[in-house]
Scaffold this motif. Structure first.
Motif, PDB file in Angstrom:
ATOM      1  N   UNK A  84      14.315   4.205   0.973  1.00  0.00           N
ATOM      2  CA  UNK A  84      13.796   5.116  -0.050  1.00  0.00           C
ATOM      3  C   UNK A  84      12.393   4.722  -0.475  1.00  0.00           C
ATOM      4  N   UNK A  85      12.176   3.427  -0.657  1.00  0.00           N
ATOM      5  CA  UNK A  85      10.847   2.961  -1.051  1.00  0.00           C
ATOM      6  C   UNK A  85       9.848   3.117   0.085  1.00  0.00           C
ATOM      7  N   UNK A  86      10.287   2.930   1.325  1.00  0.00           N
ATOM      8  CA  UNK A  86       9.393   3.164   2.464  1.00  0.00           C
ATOM      9  C   UNK A  86       8.902   4.610   2.474  1.00  0.00           C
ATOM     10  N   UNK A  87       9.768   5.539   2.100  1.00  0.00           N
ATOM     11  CA  UNK A  87       9.402   6.954   2.045  1.00  0.00           C
ATOM     12  C   UNK A  87       8.538   7.266   0.835  1.00  0.00           C
ATOM     13  N   UNK A  88       8.783   6.577  -0.272  1.00  0.00           N
ATOM     14  CA  UNK A  88       8.125   6.913  -1.543  1.00  0.00           C
ATOM     15  C   UNK A  88       6.748   6.290  -1.698  1.00  0.00           C
ATOM     16  N   UNK A  89       6.547   5.089  -1.151  1.00  0.00           N
ATOM     17  CA  UNK A  89       5.328   4.324  -1.383  1.00  0.00           C
ATOM     18  C   UNK A  89       4.509   4.193  -0.106  1.00  0.00           C
ATOM     19  N   UNK A 108       0.250  10.879  -4.185  1.00  0.00           N
ATOM     20  CA  UNK A 108       0.639  12.280  -4.070  1.00  0.00           C
ATOM     21  C   UNK A 108       0.492  12.710  -2.613  1.00  0.00           C
ATOM     22  N   UNK A 109       0.928  13.929  -2.314  1.00  0.00           N
ATOM     23  CA  UNK A 109       0.829  14.449  -0.944  1.00  0.00           C
ATOM     24  C   UNK A 109      -0.610  14.468  -0.444  1.00  0.00           C
ATOM     25  N   UNK A 110      -1.569  14.646  -1.353  1.00  0.00           N
ATOM     26  CA  UNK A 110      -2.974  14.680  -0.933  1.00  0.00           C
ATOM     27  C   UNK A 110      -3.585  13.293  -0.794  1.00  0.00           C
ATOM     28  N   UNK A 111      -2.778  12.247  -0.954  1.00  0.00           N
ATOM     29  CA  UNK A 111      -3.253  10.883  -0.794  1.00  0.00           C
ATOM     30  C   UNK A 111      -3.821  10.254  -2.044  1.00  0.00           C
ATOM     31  N   UNK A 269      -6.081  10.028  -9.996  1.00  0.00           N
ATOM     32  CA  UNK A 269      -5.648  11.093  -9.093  1.00  0.00           C
ATOM     33  C   UNK A 269      -6.810  11.777  -8.368  1.00  0.00           C
ATOM     34  N   UNK A 270      -8.027  11.282  -8.537  1.00  0.00           N
ATOM     35  CA  UNK A 270      -9.155  11.769  -7.734  1.00  0.00           C
ATOM     36  C   UNK A 270      -9.525  10.767  -6.641  1.00  0.00           C
ATOM     37  N   UNK A 293       9.418   4.755  13.561  1.00  0.00           N
ATOM     38  CA  UNK A 293       8.305   5.099  12.663  1.00  0.00           C
ATOM     39  C   UNK A 293       8.802   5.759  11.371  1.00  0.00           C
ATOM     40  N   UNK A 294       8.117   5.487  10.286  1.00  0.00           N
ATOM     41  CA  UNK A 294       8.491   6.013   8.979  1.00  0.00           C
ATOM     42  C   UNK A 294       7.399   6.945   8.469  1.00  0.00           C
ATOM     43  N   UNK A 295       7.794   8.141   8.090  1.00  0.00           N
ATOM     44  CA  UNK A 295       6.880   9.041   7.394  1.00  0.00           C
ATOM     45  C   UNK A 295       6.998   8.744   5.904  1.00  0.00           C
ATOM     46  N   UNK A 296       5.950   8.988   5.163  1.00  0.00           N
ATOM     47  CA  UNK A 296       6.017   8.769   3.715  1.00  0.00           C
ATOM     48  C   UNK A 296       5.128   9.775   3.014  1.00  0.00           C
ATOM     49  N   UNK A 297       5.347   9.941   1.740  1.00  0.00           N
ATOM     50  CA  UNK A 297       4.607  10.933   0.959  1.00  0.00           C
ATOM     51  C   UNK A 297       3.120  10.586   0.966  1.00  0.00           C
ATOM     52  N   UNK A 298       2.307  11.500   1.431  1.00  0.00           N
ATOM     53  CA  UNK A 298       0.867  11.304   1.482  1.00  0.00           C
ATOM     54  C   UNK A 298       0.344  10.746   2.793  1.00  0.00           C
ATOM     55  N   UNK A 299       1.235  10.482   3.759  1.00  0.00           N
ATOM     56  CA  UNK A 299       0.794   9.836   4.990  1.00  0.00           C
ATOM     57  C   UNK A 299      -0.255  10.648   5.748  1.00  0.00           C
ATOM     58  N   UNK A 300      -0.019  11.940   5.929  1.00  0.00           N
ATOM     59  CA  UNK A 300      -0.947  12.761   6.716  1.00  0.00           C
ATOM     60  C   UNK A 300      -2.337  12.769   6.088  1.00  0.00           C
TER      61      UNK A 300
END
Length: 398
Positions: A84-89, A108-111, A269-270, A293-300
């Motif tokens: 869960x933390x790998x995905x969240x952080x 955030x999703x925007x990094x 957040x900027x 491999x792990x995806x996480x919030x903001x990775x892209x």
């Protein structure tokens, strides 16, 4: 890591600080010591007890005692806690060994950075996430949402916990004198960013060799009802070693000398971790326990940002004059006759350095002006004060 501020702790006026009804379990102790209190991250906290300079120097030369009970403590427990933390952080919780800790961020999703954190692995299936005071509720909410679907329970323990820190070159002596005889060696054996459960001043505590001052030190997590007993015992034990209580103002000048970011100043957040020079905490290549491999919030967004030229870069600035820069002051090119020239950035934190004896600041500037030795200026109330770009941190112990 540090706290989201509602007032600049170096300049806050208690008479005009925002009102708040949140106090730590040590509030009466601070009042008894004559502390000047101020609103900070939604809490009423000690700004100073005696003088900013005395408290700062005590931490650099001996030790300081801090109340950090306004920080947020969020626990994740269960077989899926690491995943869960790998995905969240942005970092890899799976890679943290039991008894170790890592600095990380939740984006955030925007990094952009929602908060910077410390993640402690207390057991194979149990983690403690320490968030900044003003962001604690946000972080707890985000972790609950991001942990959905993982086999873990997220619990906000902030109201149940207190946090007392002993920071400075004599911190180990002081903490070792407080722990049960059987725990002395465990405390002395702790390395930076490690922790152990010990008995301190007769109460159960998680002792972590962490801090935000640039000095050696310990952060002691205890139950809220044990905070006063721990504080009084530490206060008494530390007096012989030159330890004094220290407030937010000293904490701010200490972390600035150590080049440590403050949420709401260097991070917000900027900003992504890359602009702040903290791209090392982002693990784009992290894998789970099975090596997948792990995806996480903001990775892209973070992957794209790493591959592109940043619009601004965080740098250290050393003042060659006497007037300090402060947060929000424009960084400019040196102008003629002392007048500010073209704006090229913004100061995020700044103050006179008690340890180094000259003004220091952190600032975002355009990349072409970020090289060490670049001569710049800061617009200090209409006058261009000279500064030069220097490496961070400004101060390193030892």
């Amino acid at each position: 890591m540090t706290e989201d501020v509602t007032a600049d702790p170096t300049t806050a006026d208690p008479a005009t600080a925002p009102t708040t009804d949140r106090t730590t379990p040590l509030h009466e102790e601070h009042l008894a010591l004559g502390a000047t209190m101020t609103g900070f991250g939604g809490w009423l906290m000690p700004l100073r007890y005696t003088s900013d300079l005395a408290e700062h120097r005590a931490v650099r030369e001996a030790a300081g005692l801090f109340d950090l009970s306004h920080m947020g403590e969020i626990e994740l427990a269960g077989p899926g806690a690491a995943a869960a933390l790998d995905h969240a952080l942005v970092g890899s919780a799976t890679a943290i060994a039991v008894g170790r800790a890592k600095y990380s961020m939740i984006c955030a999703e925007d990094g952009s950075v929602l908060d910077d954190l410390i993640v402690y692995r207390l057991a194979d299936e149990r983690f403690l996430v320490v968030a900044n005071a003003g962001n604690a509720e946000l972080v707890a909410r985000e972790l609950r949402e991001r942990a959905a679907g993982f086999d873990t329970v997220v619990a906000d323990r902030s109201a149940e916990a207190a946090l007392v820190a002993v920071q400075g070159p004599r911190a180990e002596e002081i903490v070792a004198s407080l722990v049960a005889p059987g725990d002395v060696e465990a405390v002395r054996a702790l390395r930076y960013y490690t922790s152990a459960v010990v008995t301190v001043a007769g109460v159960r505590a998680l002792a972590a060799r962490t801090g935000y001052t640039g000095e050696d030190g310990f952060e002691l997590f205890v139950a809220a009802e044990d905070a006063v007993a721990l504080w009084r015992a530490a206060f008494a034990a530390g007096e012989a070693h030159g330890m004094i209580p220290a407030g937010l103002s000293a904490r701010d000048s200490l972390r600035l000398e150590a080049g440590m970011p403050l949420y709401g100043h260097e991070l917000d957040t900027t900003t992504t971790p890359y602009e702040a020079g903290l791209g090392r905490v982002v693990r784009l290549d992290k894998t789970d326990a099975a090596g997948e491999p792990v995806d996480f919030v903001g990775r892209a967004a973070l992957a794209a940002r790493r591959a592109s030229e940043p619009a601004r870069v965080l740098v250290g600035l050393r003042g060659t004059g006497r007037r300090p820069a402060r947060a929000g002051y424009p960084v400019v090119l040196p102008g003629a006759d002392g007048a500010p020239g073209t704006p090229v950035g913004i100061v995020t934190s700044g103050a006179p350095s008690p340890t180094l004896g000259h003004p220091i600041a952190m600032a975002y500037v355009t990349p072409e002006l970020s090289a060490e030795g670049t001569e710049l200026a800061v617009d200090v109330r209409g006058r261009a004060e000279p500064f030069v770009v220097v490496p961070l941190p400004f101060y390193r112990r030892g």
